[in-house]
Every structure is written in structure tokens, then in C-alpha cells.
Design a protein around this motif. Structure first.
Motif, PDB file in Angstrom:
ATOM      1  N   LYS A 139       6.540   3.085  -8.946  1.00  0.00           N
ATOM      2  CA  LYS A 139       5.293   3.011  -9.714  1.00  0.00           C
ATOM      3  C   LYS A 139       4.106   2.696  -8.812  1.00  0.00           C
ATOM      4  O   LYS A 139       4.157   1.831  -7.950  1.00  0.00           O
ATOM      5  N   LEU A 140       2.995   3.408  -9.065  1.00  0.00           N
ATOM      6  CA  LEU A 140       1.810   3.273  -8.233  1.00  0.00           C
ATOM      7  C   LEU A 140       0.701   2.527  -8.954  1.00  0.00           C
ATOM      8  O   LEU A 140       0.659   2.467 -10.189  1.00  0.00           O
ATOM      9  N   ALA A 141      -0.202   1.986  -8.162  1.00  0.00           N
ATOM     10  CA  ALA A 141      -1.409   1.383  -8.710  1.00  0.00           C
ATOM     11  C   ALA A 141      -2.399   2.494  -9.040  1.00  0.00           C
ATOM     12  O   ALA A 141      -2.333   3.592  -8.490  1.00  0.00           O
ATOM     13  N   ARG A 174      -1.212   3.693  -3.183  1.00  0.00           N
ATOM     14  CA  ARG A 174      -0.883   2.264  -3.104  1.00  0.00           C
ATOM     15  C   ARG A 174       0.204   1.961  -4.122  1.00  0.00           C
ATOM     16  O   ARG A 174       0.023   2.207  -5.327  1.00  0.00           O
ATOM     17  N   VAL A 175       1.323   1.441  -3.663  1.00  0.00           N
ATOM     18  CA  VAL A 175       2.423   1.085  -4.556  1.00  0.00           C
ATOM     19  C   VAL A 175       1.991  -0.090  -5.431  1.00  0.00           C
ATOM     20  O   VAL A 175       1.330  -1.020  -4.960  1.00  0.00           O
ATOM     21  N   PHE A 186       1.085  -8.413  -0.684  1.00  0.00           N
ATOM     22  CA  PHE A 186       0.632  -7.567   0.415  1.00  0.00           C
ATOM     23  C   PHE A 186       0.696  -6.104  -0.017  1.00  0.00           C
ATOM     24  O   PHE A 186       1.723  -5.657  -0.545  1.00  0.00           O
ATOM     25  N   ASP A 187      -0.379  -5.377   0.210  1.00  0.00           N
ATOM     26  CA  ASP A 187      -0.401  -3.964  -0.146  1.00  0.00           C
ATOM     27  C   ASP A 187       0.673  -3.173   0.583  1.00  0.00           C
ATOM     28  O   ASP A 187       0.898  -3.374   1.781  1.00  0.00           O
ATOM     29  N   TYR A 210      -2.447  -7.957   5.758  1.00  0.00           N
ATOM     30  CA  TYR A 210      -3.247  -8.948   5.036  1.00  0.00           C
ATOM     31  C   TYR A 210      -2.900  -8.902   3.552  1.00  0.00           C
ATOM     32  O   TYR A 210      -2.486  -7.875   3.015  1.00  0.00           O
ATOM     33  N   THR A 211      -3.100 -10.027   2.887  1.00  0.00           N
ATOM     34  CA  THR A 211      -2.873 -10.073   1.439  1.00  0.00           C
ATOM     35  C   THR A 211      -3.951  -9.263   0.731  1.00  0.00           C
ATOM     36  O   THR A 211      -5.017  -8.956   1.285  1.00  0.00           O
ATOM     37  N   GLU A 212      -3.684  -8.920  -0.523  1.00  0.00           N
ATOM     38  CA  GLU A 212      -4.660  -8.181  -1.331  1.00  0.00           C
ATOM     39  C   GLU A 212      -5.947  -8.969  -1.507  1.00  0.00           C
ATOM     40  O   GLU A 212      -7.029  -8.391  -1.639  1.00  0.00           O
TER      41      GLU A 212
END
Length: 532
Positions: A139-141, A174-175, A186-187, A210-212
Motif C-alpha cells: 500500500k502506498l501513500a 512512497r510506501v 522513516f520514509d 531521516y524521519t518523516e
């Protein structure tokens, strides 16, 4: 299927105010589509024909036209039996007269996002029988849009980018994150590169460093070797402060991330923004296969204005060069043009005036290494009015106003900036507003609808309003390579009683662009623009 109404011959448009030497307009036969059928794309070529692709729910409409006289030569309606309510049309890809329609769907049974590629036979006006699965992933964003009462689906799940030679396609996504906490998530970015036959060269998914909470993705790009890039805004901390209180400088910087076939690690280079605040940023390959970073910037984080543009270059060794010499401030003398006396006085009182609501629309990297940027003043306003019962109702207006065009030469020197005045306003989104940029060796052409009063506008006058949906004249404003401006009226939509949408025209070769003219809600004509 809706009946198609034909006229016996193509209409070659006569320009009411004299025949344009640079532009020729040609309209073809009428064709009909069901209500709310979405226009996906016009494409084709002089040899095989011109095709319009439209979609309504699970029915794909292929309408074909003769490329010489734009007379309709066929129509097919294809039922997409495997499509679900989550299907999205993504894009139409043109690889040197090889055409592919890309669509995505969500398979509930396998819990997979699937991207399909369908080959389109322009000559015969049909699609291939087999849908090619080119990407299958969890599933994607994306962005959620309403499709009915309490119903919605996700769109904008994939990004598509070409290299400078238009020989490779980058598909990125982007997952969907497992955690909703941006500070711990994390992306995971999907990168897939395809050749001109839409065969995969390579693909992988990368976890970002890097974190989102610290990272905002800005722009993807690809080079001639099939390496992929991401330009991102990285905050100094997860608090996402725009300003570092200790220094007053930005609380973030830019980074370019590089993704390669043979390395599962993300390579990244830092771009220092110093005391400047980034508004919009773009990453694009030039003819020498360096990656150009083009950004608009401000000195003030709070007013959301734009002082100018800057350039940086990520060379083939992965280093950013030329950044410090790449700042180009917009001169106030140009920004003051076509403004009221009151507005000019306000602009002059400010020590460092910055233009508000500026959006980057086009970035062109020329073969000689020079860079051209086209920006537009764009904003949305919420307004109110009193109805017959004395109650206030609220509505939204969309504003597409002045164009700012900037040219920077291959040596990094500021050549010129020019302002093209316009004032478009509407309440239905973009509609007939905005502009289409057409460029060739002689310069840059801006195609747009405008008010006739603006044809001969003095620099101390303000532009009259063009209202979306109420006719209008088709203007072409040209900027030659030296920054000289000329303006031409080439078509009056009221005389033909049609609506056209300049910003939605598609390029089918170096000299021709095609879109559609709207006669009624379900009746259209193809409209071909030829640049001589």
C-alpha cells in the motif's frame, strides 16, 4: 455510446485581427463524450494520426483524427473489465512515437498496489489486449479525494519523470508508513527506471536516513545513466522550526539524494541555504548530464514572499558547485511595472520588497547550459456575499495573475527578468486560466486567455480582468533570447463560441501542440496549434 456529430470539413481558423505569422490554429470535426468523461490526453504524430483518450469510470474512449485535416476517422469504447473503483489514470507516456497509458489500481485480495502499462496503437485507434504489470508493491501513500457520499479513494500515488534525452522514465512512490508517528517513522521510497519500451532497467525500495518529521520531499529527477535523484528539505530537528532562534537563519537545509542500480545505500549531498528561506525547488538534468537545482528564495520566513531565484549544480562527482554565486534578486524596477500608483508607492517604501504568491511553473535547461524559469502569481481567496435572505454565503475564487520570466546564462550570469501582465479570475479551479509555455530556438512563447483591453497595456497601467468561462481572447506573449517582449492576439474564442484550455495543450512534436475546444458540456473539437 453517445452519438458522434460530424461536420464535413476541417475548419481552418481565421484570426479576427490579422493572420498570425508565427501561430496557426486548426480545428477539426465535432466529437461527443458522455457527461463527466475525463480528458486524459491528446497525442500522436503526422504519420499515424492524432488520438484523444478519455475515461469515464471503467470505460476508455479512444477517438482518432486524421493528422492533416483533423477529421474524425474512428472511435472505440473499451470496457476495462478488471478495473475496480480504486482505479486511477496516471499518465500517457510518449517514447519517440511509442505510446503507453499508465493506470494504477488497488487489489484488495492481495493487498497490493499495481501500476499497469497499456500500449496504444495510434494508427488503428486501439489498445493492446494485454495489460502489462510494471510495478506491484504494498500500500502506498497518496492524497484522499471524495468520490461520493462517505466514499473516497487515493490519488497522486506515483510520480513520473524523464531524463533530458527523454529516453528513460523514472517512476517513484512512497510506501504507506506503518506508524502514524512522524517522529519515529522513516520514509520508504520506491524507485523504478524503465527504457523506451517500458521494460524495467532496475528498481528498488530505499529507506530514507531521516524521519518523516524532519524531511519533506520536493522533487524527483533522473539522469541519462538511469540514476535517480530526490531533492528534499531537511529540518535541523523534529520540531520542524522554520527559523533557528539562535541565529535567525533557516532551521533547515536542502539535500540531494542519489539512488543507483548497484548500491542499496542512499547517497546524499548537502546544499547550504545560508540565511535564505526556500520557497520552491526543482531538480532537472541539463544537456551535459549535471543536475541543476533551481529554487525561489526569500530573506524573510514570515511574509511568504519571493526575493529571487538561485541555482546550484550537482556535478557527476556528487558535489554541489556554484551555489554561492547563484542568487539572482528580482529588480524592483521590473516588479513595479503594470501596478497601480498606490501599489508602487508601497513597494518602494519597503527596503527589501518580495513578491507574494509566486509559483514556479516551468524550468527549461537549454542545450547551451542556460536556464529559463517561468513563474506565475497564483493564490486562492475565500470570499463572502449576502444572499436574498440577508445571510452570508462563502465561496472560493482562484487567481492566476502576472507571469515572471527569468533567464540565466551558461556562465551563471543574470541575463534578464521580464514581467508579463495578466489578471485571470474564476471560481471553478484552473479552467481556462493559467498559460502554456512553448519554446524554440528563437525564444519563449506564452499562450493564454486574456482581456482584449490588455493587448496594448502601458507599463503604468494595471491589467483588466479575464473571467474564467466568459470567452476571452487567445494571446501569445513572446520573449526572445535577449529578453525583448512582443504581444499578439491570435484567436477570439467568442467569435467561434467555444472554450479552450491553453494550459492543458499537449506537445506532439517540436512545432505542434494539440488540445480540445469545448462547444457544449459533451461536445468538443480538436484544436491544433502549429508554430511556424
Amino acid at each position: 455510446m453517445k452519438k458522434i456529430f460530424l461536420i464535413t470539413a476541417c475548419l481552418l481558423v481565421t484570426i479576427a485581427y490579422g493572420q498570425s505569422k508565427k501561430f496557426q490554429f486548426k480545428m477539426g470535426t465535432e466529437y461527443g463524450l458522455p457527461k463527466k468523461a475525463a480528458d486524459l490526453s491528446f497525442f500522436g504524430n503526422e504519420k499515424d494520426g492524432i488520438v484523444n483518450l478519455s475515461l469515464k469510470k471503467d470505460e476508455l474512449y479512444i477517438t482518432r483524427f486524421n493528422p492533416k485535416n483533423l477529421v474524425q476517422t474512428g472511435e472505440k469504447v473499451i470496457e476495462l473489465s478488471d478495473a475496480t473503483k480504486n482505479m486511477n489514470s496516471e499518465t500517457v507516456v510518449d517514447f519517440n512515437q511509442k505510446y503507453f497509458w499508465l493506470r494504477s489500481d488497488w487489489d484488495k485480495n492481495t493487498q497490493k498496489e499495481i501500476l499497469y502499462a497499456t500500449s496504444i496503437d495510434v494508427k488503428n485507434g486501439k489498445i493492446s489486449d494485454q495489460n502489462q504489470k510494471i510495478i506491484e508493491t504494498p500500500k502506498l501513500a497518496g492524497d484522499a479525494v471524495m468520490t461520493g457520499l462517505y466514499r473516497y479513494k487515493k490519488v497522486n500515488k506515483f510520480d513520473f519523470n524523464f531524463d533530458a534525452d527523454h529516453s528513460k522514465l523514472l517512476v517513484s512512490y512512497r510506501v504507506a508508513p506503518e506508524s502514524k508517528n512522524d517522529k519515529t517513522s522513516f520514509d520508504k521510497i520506491g524507485i523504478h527506471v524503465f527504457d523506451e519500451n517500458l521494460q524495467k532497467i532496475w528498481g528498488n525500495e530505499f529507506t530514507m536516513p531521516y524521519t518523516e518529521a524532519r524531511m519533506d520531499n520536493a522533487d524527483f529527477s533522473i539522469d541519462a545513466k538511469g540514476n535517480a535523484y530526490l531533492l528534499a528539505k531537511v529540518y535541523d530537528s523534529e520540531t520542524r522550526k522554520e527559523i533557528d532562534k539562535a541565529t535567525g537563519n533557516p532551521g533547515y537545509h536542502l539535500e540531494v539524494f542519489k539512488f543507483t542500480k548497484d548500491n542499496k545505500q542512499v547517497i546524499h549531498a548537502t546544499v547550504s541555504v545560508d540565511a535564505f528561506f526556500i520557497r520552491e525547488s526543482t531538480l532537472i538534468e541539463n544537456a551535459l548530464h549535471d543536475m541543476i537545482i533551481a529554487c525561489t528564495y526569500s530573506k524573510n520566513a514570515k511574509n511568504k514572499g519571493t526575493e529571487g531565484v538561485f541555482l546550484g549544480i550537482l556535478n557527476t562527482e556528487g558535489k554541489v558547485d556554484g551555489y554561492l554565486k547563484g542568487h539572482y534578486k528580482f529588480p524592483l524596477s521590473e516588479l513595479e511595472k503594470f501596478e497601480s500608483a498606490r501599489k508602487r508607492r508601497k513597494m518602494e517604501k519597503k527596503d527589501d520588497y518580495e513578491i507574494p504568491n509566486l509559483t514556479v511553473r516551468d524550468v527549461v535547461v537549454e542545450k547551451d547550459g542556460s536556464v529559463f524559469l517561468a513563474c506565475e502569481e497564483y493564490y486562492i481567496m475565500q470570499k463572502s456575499r449576502m444572499d436574498g435572505n440577508g445571510r452570508f454565503t462563502y465561496y472560493t475564487t482562484y487567481h492566476y495573475e502576472d507571469i515572471l520570466a527569468t533567464k540565466i546564462d551558461a556562465s551563471g550570469n543574470f541575463q534578464w527578468i521580464k514581467k508579463i501582465p495578466k489578471r485571470q479570475e474564476g471560481s471553478r479551479g484552473r479552467g481556462t486560466m493559467g498559460f502554456k509555455l512553448i519554446s524554440d530556438a528563437t525564444g519563449y512563447y506564452f499562450l493564454y486567455l486574456d482581456n482584449l483591453k490588455n493587448l496594448r497595456l502601458a507599463e503604468d497601467e494595471t491589467p483588466a480582468k479575464h473571467v474564467d468561462g466568459l470567452g476571452g481572447q487567445v494571446f501569445v506573449s513572446k520573449l526572445d533570447n535577449n529578453g525583448n517582449i512582443s504581444k499578439e492576439l491570435v484567436f477570439n474564442t467568442r467569435e467561434e463560441d467555444i472554450m479552450i484550455f491553453p494550459s492543458e495543450f499537449s506537445k506532439i512534436n517540436d512545432k505542434q501542440f494539440i488540445g480540445r475546444a469545448k462547444l457544449k458540456k459533451t461536445l468538443f473539437k480538436p484544436l491544433l496549434i502549429t508554430v511556424n
